[in-house]
Design an enzyme around this catalytic site. Structure first.
Site, PDB file in Angstrom:
ATOM      1  N   ASP A  43       7.142   1.935  -2.860  1.00 22.69           N
ATOM      2  CA  ASP A  43       7.073   1.925  -1.400  1.00 22.69           C
ATOM      3  C   ASP A  43       5.901   1.045  -0.936  1.00 22.69           C
ATOM      4  O   ASP A  43       4.768   1.246  -1.340  1.00 22.69           O
ATOM      5  CB  ASP A  43       6.871   3.361  -0.901  1.00 22.69           C
ATOM      6  CG  ASP A  43       7.350   3.570   0.514  1.00 22.69           C
ATOM      7  OD1 ASP A  43       7.076   2.708   1.357  1.00 22.69           O
ATOM      8  OD2 ASP A  43       7.986   4.615   0.779  1.00 22.69           O
ATOM      9  N   THR A  84      10.917   2.469   5.565  1.00 21.07           N
ATOM     10  CA  THR A  84      11.225   3.096   4.272  1.00 21.07           C
ATOM     11  C   THR A  84      12.706   3.358   4.064  1.00 21.07           C
ATOM     12  O   THR A  84      13.294   2.941   3.070  1.00 21.07           O
ATOM     13  CB  THR A  84      10.436   4.415   4.126  1.00 21.07           C
ATOM     14  OG1 THR A  84       9.038   4.127   4.174  1.00 21.07           O
ATOM     15  CG2 THR A  84      10.755   5.103   2.806  1.00 21.07           C
TER      16      THR A  84
END
Length: 571
Positions: A43, A84
């Protein structure tokens, strides 16, 4: 590149020419296949980050992947909202957000008349109480919008690669997604796999009733061991002597977030396990990735992944880089140490998989859900002109006040702004019998006059095909879903940021179509793949399509990517 002893170009040609009606079983019989697909997603890992500190990294982590894998040096997401869930869903489906439907971490639902969190689903509550003790915050403001703790993948509108693997194997493949973030695990596990994520409230890895009626015994035992408590009264210390760090003299910067008890300088204290922020602090450090690794290893051991002739799938999404980046910025001492520790975590994962399954039997693919924007204040110290933008003030600007008077609005014209969309008061527009298209256009025209706004694109223009054919507009169109997108898509100018995440001040954020947010690493390794470096521009939508081709199964239902032929080359 997959070596000749595994697969040749002749095999690839045969594979690609197999008629769809012959089905996946015929294709699978033609070629060798890995026992395990290991998809690693980092991430907020910008494409340059794996090599930024490579001189101080050991063997087995990034160095193994970069030296032994097919490395794509110019991989990008081809959508505008680099958040995300958007990136994870794109990696999973091979589709653009316009097709897979996950256009943002949150969106406003007209039918429900409220903000919706991307994987919330009240029909499928968590299997555990998830109450915790005195946990005060999640440091993940998007989750505060969810009205239920229930979770499922049902908002993803097409199949994922892992779904297609399940279909092709008649449900025999074992498919798991693991992450600190629910959306990081759920999206990759797809509609048919199993997902587990870390609860900052309870310090456990949890799942919902979508996946199980009750926890498997091994999960219950794992949680009962309370692995998070090993960090009790510990601290995040630098992993190497400070003098060797690029940012050694910048341990405390005024733009870094300063949470009580965690601070801006090393060591960052986790505190006592009864501390209300204890589990949250773990996720703001490499500890979050370490816990994710431990649970992923438990999945492999207890579910016997990669131990038979049916290809299994494990997605591991590491989240600490994102949290550290938000709080301290990607160019910070904290981010630098996190990268060094992430390298060790990946090395441990690769070594574990090698022992359990064998790297020749495991196809590894590593990428990221989005890149990373530098902290605006940090850029300013280097002479870059930056700006923090405050969308909450837009409705009060003189130009917007004039529009309100023109349209007869006695309330806010901009009902809400949830990045990256402006939402207008459609009910009021309808009651006044105004043209939604005209109001959208007028608002967009005014917004583009504001300092820091590069583009304001209306949903009406996108749906009518009236947008210019250029790079930025195309990325905005790729992000548009008729039933979920707002009235006007806002693109801020490069290096302009909204630094406020629902009341939480952060060092930096992401979510733009600019290169620093779209640029991600892409590496295929293991499974007898020969090393290569590719400088062609490729898309993250190519990953799911390429994985499908390697297994000889059909691509996900909405996939729009291209097969990365370099992975198959033997020259």
């Amino acid at each position: 590149m997959i070596s000749a002893k595994t697969k040749s170009k002749k095999h690839l040609g045969l594979l690609l020419s197999i008629p769809a009606f012959l089905g996946s079983s015929y294709a699978l019989a033609q070629v060798d296949k890995p026992k395990l697909i290991l998809q690693i997603t980092i991430d907020q890992l910008r494409g340059d980050m794996p090599t930024a500190y490579l001189d101080r990294m050991g063997k087995g982590g990034f160095r193994y992947l970069l030296n032994e894998g097919v490395v794509y040096k110019d991989a990008h997401h081809n959508h505008a909202n680099t958040e995300t869930i958007v990136g994870h869903a794109t990696l999973a489906t091979g589709a653009l957000p316009a097709v897979h439907g996950m256009i943002g971490n949150v969106w406003f639902d007209d039918k429900l008349q409220r903000l919706v969190y991307n994987v919330e689903d009240s029909r499928y509550p968590l299997l555990s109480v998830d109450a915790g003790v005195n946990q005060k915050t999640e440091i993940d403001p998007t989750q505060r919008t969810a009205k239920s703790s229930g979770r499922s993948p049902t908002n993803i509108q097409v199949s994922t690669f892992s779904d297609e693997l399940m279909i092709a194997s008649n449900g025999k493949a074992k498919v798991f997604g693991v992450s600190v973030k629910d959306r990081g695990a759920i999206s990759m596990a797809g509609h048919m796999g199993k997902a587990f994520w870390f609860s900052k409230k309870s310090g456990e890895f949890v799942t919902s009733s979508y996946y199980y009626d009750k926890y498997p015994d091994w999960v219950t035992k794992w949680n009962q061991a309370k692995p998070a408590t090993k960090y009790d009264k510990k601290a995040w210390q630098l992993s190497q002597p400070q003098k060797g760090y690029v940012f050694a003299r910048q341990d405390e910067q005024v733009w870094e977030s300063k949470l009580p008890g965690f601070g801006r300088t090393f060591p960052h204290q986790y505190g006592d396990k009864s501390n209300g922020y204890f589990n949250t602090f773990l996720t703001l450090s490499p500890a979050g990735d370490e816990l994710t690794l431990d649970f992923a290893k438990a999945v492999v051991n207890n579910e016997q992944l990669g131990q038979d002739d049916v290809t299994d799938y494990l997605s591991v999404s590491f989240s600490s880089t994102d949290y550290v980046g938000h709080m301290f910025g990607p160019s910070s001492l904290e981010a630098e140490d996190n990268m060094l520790r992430l390298d060790r975590t990946i090395a441990k994962l690769v070594s574990f998989i090698d022992k359990k399954v064998g790297l020749d039997n495991t196809l590894i693919v590593l990428s990221a859900d989005h890149g990373a924007a530098e902290a605006p204040a940090y850029l300013s110290t280097l002479g870059m002109k930056t700006q923090v933008v405050a969308p909450k003030t837009w409705d009060k600007k003189p130009g917007m006040q004039a529009l309100k008077k023109k349209f007869g609005f006695d309330s806010a014209l901009i009902k809400s702004y949830f990045h990256p969309y402006i939402y207008l008061d459609r009910d009021l527009i309808a009651r006044r019998k105004l043209s939604l298209k005209q109001v959208q256009k007028a608002v967009a025209t005014e917004l583009e006059k504001f300092n820091g706004v590069a583009l304001a694109v209306t949903s009406s223009d996108i749906e009518a095909g009236n947008t210019p054919q250029n790079y930025l507009h195309n990325l905005v169109v790729n992000n548009h879903s008729k039933n979920r997108s707002g009235d006007v898509y806002i693109v801020l100018e490069a290096h302009r940021f909204v630094a406020d995440m629902e009341g939480l001040t952060v060092a930096t954020t992401h979510g733009s179509p600019w290169g620093y947010d779209t640029f991600v690493p892409l590496i295929f390794a293991g499974f007898n793949i020969d090393n290569d470096v590719v400088y062609d521009r490729v898309s993250t939508t190519d990953i799911a399509v390429t994985l499908s081709a390697i297994l000889g199964i059909k691509a996900p239902s909405g996939a729009q990517g291209q097969i990365l032929e370099q992975v198959f080359d033997t020259d």
